[in-house]
Enzyme design. Structure first.
Site, PDB file in Angstrom:
ATOM      1  N   LYS A 133       8.429  -7.426  -6.742  1.00 40.53           N
ATOM      2  CA  LYS A 133       9.405  -8.042  -7.644  1.00 40.53           C
ATOM      3  C   LYS A 133      10.269  -6.976  -8.306  1.00 40.53           C
ATOM      4  O   LYS A 133      11.484  -7.153  -8.475  1.00 40.53           O
ATOM      5  CB  LYS A 133       8.684  -8.881  -8.700  1.00 40.53           C
TER       6      LYS A 133
ATOM      7  N   LYS B 270      -6.756  -1.180 -12.157  1.00 39.16           N
ATOM      8  CA  LYS B 270      -5.301  -1.118 -12.234  1.00 39.16           C
ATOM      9  C   LYS B 270      -4.820   0.043 -13.105  1.00 39.16           C
ATOM     10  O   LYS B 270      -3.646   0.370 -13.128  1.00 39.16           O
ATOM     11  CB  LYS B 270      -4.738  -2.449 -12.732  1.00 39.16           C
TER      12      LYS B 270
ATOM     13  N   HIS C 287      -8.432 -11.588  -0.727  1.00 39.92           N
ATOM     14  CA  HIS C 287      -7.482 -10.950  -1.632  1.00 39.92           C
ATOM     15  C   HIS C 287      -8.091  -9.813  -2.442  1.00 39.92           C
ATOM     16  O   HIS C 287      -7.483  -9.388  -3.432  1.00 39.92           O
ATOM     17  CB  HIS C 287      -6.915 -11.975  -2.619  1.00 39.92           C
TER      18      HIS C 287
ATOM     19  N   THR D 171       1.957  -7.817  -5.861  1.00 37.52           N
ATOM     20  CA  THR D 171       3.272  -8.419  -5.614  1.00 37.52           C
ATOM     21  C   THR D 171       4.252  -8.059  -6.725  1.00 37.52           C
ATOM     22  O   THR D 171       5.467  -8.149  -6.532  1.00 37.52           O
ATOM     23  CB  THR D 171       3.171  -9.955  -5.503  1.00 37.52           C
TER      24      THR D 171
ATOM     25  N   LYS E 187       0.693  -6.419 -15.741  1.00 34.66           N
ATOM     26  CA  LYS E 187      -0.250  -7.012 -14.797  1.00 34.66           C
ATOM     27  C   LYS E 187      -1.551  -7.273 -15.532  1.00 34.66           C
ATOM     28  O   LYS E 187      -1.711  -6.852 -16.685  1.00 34.66           O
ATOM     29  CB  LYS E 187      -0.485  -6.116 -13.585  1.00 34.66           C
ATOM     30  N   ARG E 188      -2.469  -7.964 -14.880  1.00 28.81           N
ATOM     31  CA  ARG E 188      -3.776  -8.228 -15.474  1.00 28.81           C
ATOM     32  C   ARG E 188      -4.419  -6.907 -15.894  1.00 28.81           C
ATOM     33  O   ARG E 188      -4.349  -5.908 -15.181  1.00 28.81           O
ATOM     34  CB  ARG E 188      -4.646  -8.961 -14.454  1.00 28.81           C
TER      35      ARG E 188
END
Length: 839
Positions: A674, A568, A369, A670, A562-563
């Site tokens: 969503k 990111k 992952h 993901t 998100k984290r």
């Protein structure tokens, strides 16, 4: 469902379902409230939730037992999903939807003048995961049950979740997340299937009477693994699968002699030492103590789960074991399962090495992952030797045999042997756990097309060249039941009215919505806008309650949740907010679009830079929201304690989904799916599953920007952030505001680390290189938003194009290519039930 405790074969009869009409549910609810909990209708909502959960769980029991019965067929092939995380969120609403009890329960609660939404909101989010990895595992279990596949999930029953995040003076503060403090009515304890897990000790080598070399692992420190089961109902098909979670317990509650002698702390020391293994989700592993505990957790999961599976296989031929079992390793964390299964087969089942290795390599399958090398776990050999001495011996022997194979394939290639060795040489030797997973598995998959290609061409290239047949891709997905049907019921109702029922199990049917984006369907498009506006009002209420910031539902809702991690690039989002702020301050309001920016996510406790980014976002928000000249044109909020339940409120209301990772760093994502399924438009890099989203919706319905993975890699050696700052007036203005202390006037220097990271040529995230492209893409966003009809069409097309991103499709691919399971048919009261072995 409860398993037979006798070793003798017995008949496990199927069960008759309980009545599920509103009157029966009302009566059972009151019975649980009155007689089980000793409460009354006017009590606190937590007890109403517990009573209703028990009432619903009773009705799941029929499907749970009747789904267990087919497992007794010795020829049935089963899958076991090993994951350190399951971010399942709240269970009540999802279980009501999947078991088709939502209507009767709502009616029963109305009769009692109770609000089902208020009761559901009382349930704590199960603290069993950190983020995307755990949520994906939860979606996978939902789809396995919906597809009627015989899959059991194995995880850890953390007493405390990651942490509860609140914000003080802009900083993240971590509080304990004791999600189990009021108990969990969904779980069923199974103490009769407790396993013994061993640590430490030493090994003794000897030869058995046949002359075979054997090993005993002795003088160990033992811990008990107690299983707790949670039901996972499929969508309205009668199938209820199981998530089995392991809790650590001491072999003895406390030392009575020490207690009687007055040494109270020492008397319970062993108990505390044992139970800390599953006390907290993923401890901060900055310290050596944290690293040791994390390795203990991973082995505890693998050993308990494998012993549990082999308990059910007791007495059967090991020659057939691999034909009936497959173990899916969810990321590198459970990869110690390769060595543990070898240990059990060699030492407990007395198989020879080649027999055991043949079984292991036909059972194990590995999902990767991450593309970040630092996230591929490596453990110091001295730590391994102290905690798991027998497993280190096994890993060394696996490595010896494997490297012999490598040398035969590539004679004289010493560098390749060094790269592929399971043991990384250095001042401290390290065990490469991802390498162990690859060598011990028959299947290795990534989770998006780009991710899988980069694994083959990058980190895992040597292994791909050796075993190309092992490697495959399984693009992630999300379950449409939770992330559209449950999260966005108004939109789900509109979809059902338009294309009929059944899309919840066949998401590709959403493509039937595409014509509704065309002229001539203005009434549908207006309802679409009305639903989205109401969802935005609900989210604005949540933001106001949690942050005090007032969002205008008519503004563009720009969301990144998100984290918190540098790759990111929440930092790139923050730079854009500063850019918008600077535009307003200098009066550059041509073609302006009012925008509400929402950011949420947790930083790992030991990740200082991520915490600094949270502080920066909150300081920017304070300046922007407090400046009267901004006049509501721009609002910024950091939503604390982002979790599954909050995401269910956020994703139906987002207009713009921020998926802005550095290309080549995000495995899949993901959250992007969503948002897409609920009609949000994506601004994103060519990274992870963004690529497949882009292909599905078309470039005209996606805001693409930034360098591609190959360009990032090529530019990295000569990356010069100063050149981007000097050549871009907007970026110069942003950096000037940041560096002048405009957002930290009374806290001088607190953002110097962030500023240095942006300016350093070695910045691996290359944030400034993508700034101009990102700003330009945001201007295209504003242009599209100013045309409500165009934005609505794009929104509808995003939802209509999301069918591929269902975990039903993902799991069907796992099953077709890796697991090869046959769907089960739950037993019925009229069916003949076979003899039942202990389950």
């Amino acid at each position: 469902m409860a398993e037979p405790t006798s070793r003798a074969l017995c008949l496990l009869p199927s069960m008759q379902p309980l009545p599920s009409d509103a009157k029966a549910i009302e009566e059972d609810f009151k019975r649980y409230l009155d007689y089980h909990l000793g409460r009354f209708l006017g009590c606190e909502s937590i007890y109403l939730w517990q009573a209703l959960s028990y009432t619903v769980r009773d009705r799941l029991m029929t499907g749970w037992r009747n789904s267990w019965i087919p497992w007794n067929d010795p020829k049935m092939r089963r899958a076991h999903y090993l994951s350190m995380e399951y971010l399942i969120g709240r269970s009540l609403g999802n279980n009501l939807l999947n078991s088709e009890l939502d209507g009767p329960v709502q009616e029963a609660m109305r009769r009692l003048a109770l609000e089902i939404e208020e009761i559901e909101s009382t349930e704590p989010d199960a603290g069993l995961g950190n983020g995307g990895l755990g949520r994906l595992a939860a979606c996978f279990l939902d789809s396995c049950a919906t597809l009627a596949l015989p899959v059991i999930g194995y995880g850890l029953r953390y007493e405390y979740g990651m942490f509860h995040q609140h914000i003080e003076n802009g900083y993240q503060v971590e509080d304990p997340d004791h999600w189990l403090q009021d108990g969990d009515p969904w779980e069923v304890e199974r103490p009769e299937f407790t396993q013994i897990i061993r640590f430490g000790g030493r090994t003794e080598h000897f030869h058995d009477p046949e002359g075979h070399h054997r090993v005993r692992w002795v003088d160990t420190d033992d811990v008990l693994a107690v299983p707790y089961d949670m039901p996972i109902p499929g969508y309205r098909n009668g199938v209820v699968n199981t998530l089995r979670l392991w809790a650590a317990r001491a072999t003895e509650a406390f030392n009575l002699n020490e207690f009687n002698a007055g040494d109270y702390p020492e008397a319970i020391a062993a108990k505390n030492e044992a139970e800390r293994i599953t006390m907290v989700l993923y401890p901060n592993d900055v310290s050596e103590c944290g690293k040791e505990l994390r390795l203990q957790q991973q082995y505890f999961l693998a050993s308990a789960s494998l012993q549990d599976v082999l308990r059910r296989w007791d007495g059967a031929s090991m020659e057939e074991f691999a034909e009936s079992h497959v173990f899916q390793l969810n990321d590198t964390h459970p990869s110690i399962a390769v060595a543990e299964l070898m240990r059990i087969l060699l030492d407990d089942r007395r198989l020879l090495w080649d027999e055991a290795w043949s079984i292991v390599t036909r059972c194990m399958a590995y999902t990767n992952h991450t593309l970040l090398p630092e996230a591929l776990e490596k453990w110091p050999v001295p730590l391994f030797e102290r905690l798991l001495p027998r497993h280190l011996e096994i890993i060394y022997e696996i490595n010896r045999r494997f490297l012999d194979e490598v040398r035969r394939r590539w004679p004289g290639d010493i560098d390749r042997v060094r790269r592929m060795s399971l043991i990384e040489e250095g001042p401290v030797k390290m065990v490469r756990m991802a390498w162990l997973a690859i060598v011990g598995s028959f299947s290795v998959n990534g989770v998006a097309e780009l991710h899988s290609r980069l694994l083959r061409e990058g980190m895992f290239r040597d292994f791909y060249e050796m075993w190309p047949e092992k490697f495959n891709n399984k693009t992630n997905g999300v379950t449409p039941r939770r992330w559209l049907a449950a999260a966005n019921p108004a939109l789900a109702e509109l979809i059902t009215e338009t294309i009929g029922d059944g899309w919840q199990r066949d998401l590709e049917r959403l493509s039937e919505l595409r014509p509704m984006a065309e002229p001539g369907h203005e009434a549908f498009q207006q309802r679409w806008r009305d639903i989205r506006l109401e969802n935005k009002r609900r989210l604005a209420d949540l933001v106001a309650r949690k942050t005090g910031v007032e969002f205008d539902p008519h503004a563009l809702f720009d969301v990144q949740v998100k984290r918190i991690h540098e790759y990111k690039r929440q930092l790139l989002n923050a730079l854009h907010i500063i850019h918008l702020y600077a535009r307003i301050k200098r009066g550059d309001l041509d073609n302006w679009v009012d925008r509400c920016v929402l950011i949420g996510g947790k930083a790992a406790p030991g990740y200082q830079r991520a915490k600094e980014i949270i502080k920066l976002i909150n300081n920017i928000a304070a300046v922007v929201n407090g400046d009267p000249e901004i006049d509501g044109r721009l609002k910024v909020a950091f939503l604390p304690n982002y979790n599954v339940s909050k995401m269910m409120r956020i994703c139906p209301a987002a207009d713009l989904s921020e998926q802005i990772s550095t290309a080549g760093k995000e495995a899949s994502g993901t959250g992007n799916m969503k948002f897409m399924i609920n009609g949000a438009l994506t601004i994103g890099t060519y990274d992870g599953a963004n690529i497949e989203i882009l292909e599905a919706v078309g470039e005209e319905n996606f805001f693409l920007f930034g360098l591609r993975a190959e360009e990032v890699q090529a530019m990295q050696p000569n990356y010069d952030p100063a050149r981007y700052i000097e050549s871009d007036p907007d970026l110069r203005d942003v950096m000037h505001l940041l560096e002048s202390g405009h957002f930290n006037p009374v806290e001088p220097g607190i953002f110097d680390g962030i500023i240095h990271s942006l300016r350093q040529p070695g910045d691996p995230w290359m944030t400034l290189a993508d700034f101009r492209s990102y700003v330009d893409a945001q201007e295209r966003v504003a242009l599209a938003w100013r045309d409500p009809d165009r934005w609505t069409r794009m929104s509808i097309i995003n939802t209509a194009s999301s069918g591929f991103f269902s975990t039903d499709r993902t799991i069907a691919e796992y099953n077709r290519d890796i697991w090869k399971l046959q769907p089960i048919e739950p037993a019925t009261p009229d069916s003949e039930t076979p003899p039942a072995a202990p389950l």
